[in-house]
Scaffold this active site. Sequence first.
Site, PDB file in Angstrom:
ATOM      1  N   THR A  31       0.879  -1.119  -0.011  1.00 60.50           N
ATOM      2  CA  THR A  31      -0.356   0.339   0.379  1.00 60.50           C
ATOM      3  C   THR A  31       0.733   1.356   0.043  1.00 60.50           C
ATOM      4  O   THR A  31       0.584   2.351  -0.365  1.00 60.50           O
ATOM      5  CB  THR A  31      -1.152   0.227   1.236  1.00 60.50           C
ATOM      6  OG1 THR A  31      -0.261  -0.202   2.549  1.00 60.50           O
ATOM      7  CG2 THR A  31      -2.302  -1.498   1.028  1.00 60.50           C
ATOM      8  N   HIS A  32       1.902   0.713   0.027  1.00 58.49           N
ATOM      9  CA  HIS A  32       3.006   2.466   0.682  1.00 58.49           C
ATOM     10  C   HIS A  32       3.685   2.487  -1.076  1.00 58.49           C
ATOM     11  O   HIS A  32       4.740   2.043  -1.070  1.00 58.49           O
ATOM     12  CB  HIS A  32       3.604   2.671   1.664  1.00 58.49           C
ATOM     13  CG  HIS A  32       4.292   3.889   1.911  1.00 58.49           C
ATOM     14  ND1 HIS A  32       5.860   4.457   1.865  1.00 58.49           N
ATOM     15  CD2 HIS A  32       3.941   4.278   2.941  1.00 58.49           C
ATOM     16  CE1 HIS A  32       5.973   5.368   2.798  1.00 58.49           C
ATOM     17  NE2 HIS A  32       4.974   6.018   2.742  1.00 58.49           N
ATOM     18  N   PHE A  33       3.405   3.384  -1.731  1.00 61.04           N
ATOM     19  CA  PHE A  33       3.418   3.093  -3.220  1.00 61.04           C
ATOM     20  C   PHE A  33       3.892   1.585  -3.788  1.00 61.04           C
ATOM     21  O   PHE A  33       5.263   1.900  -4.426  1.00 61.04           O
ATOM     22  CB  PHE A  33       5.194   4.054  -2.906  1.00 61.04           C
ATOM     23  CG  PHE A  33       4.651   5.690  -2.422  1.00 61.04           C
ATOM     24  CD1 PHE A  33       3.498   6.543  -2.929  1.00 61.04           C
ATOM     25  CD2 PHE A  33       5.539   6.113  -1.239  1.00 61.04           C
ATOM     26  CE1 PHE A  33       3.964   7.732  -1.975  1.00 61.04           C
ATOM     27  CE2 PHE A  33       5.071   7.010  -0.922  1.00 61.04           C
ATOM     28  CZ  PHE A  33       4.123   8.084  -1.054  1.00 61.04           C
TER      29      PHE A  33
END
Length: 127
Positions: A31-33
């Site tokens: 989910t983080h880039f």
Amino acid sequence: MTAFDEVLDVVPGKRAVAVRNVPGTLTVFATHFPRFPVLPGVLILDDIVRAARLAAPDVPQGSRWVLAEAQRVRYRHFAEPGDRLEISVTVIEATESAVTFKAAVGVDGRDITTVRQLRLEKSEVAA
């Protein structure tokens, strides 16, 4: 992320150096880039605090060091899957109730994160 992969040096009241490997399997990368996965800065700061606790003077039973302040935190480069973070903290000043540190996190000899002032304060642990 809960423990260091390796602790290279600890001198209580002076300094600590620890290593964290960044595996590509961390769930945060989904989910983080997702197309450009990078380790969130707050997780790097958490590792710095953990290393600072190693370098802090011992506290009496029933107490622990808690983060009170982080000033001049600079994220200079990304931490990516496969990186080996070397977290280094040095005590600047210590009193009975607080310890101030400077810190740097490096990858391959290049600083990716620096903290000019990190302060931990002694706190009583709730029973």
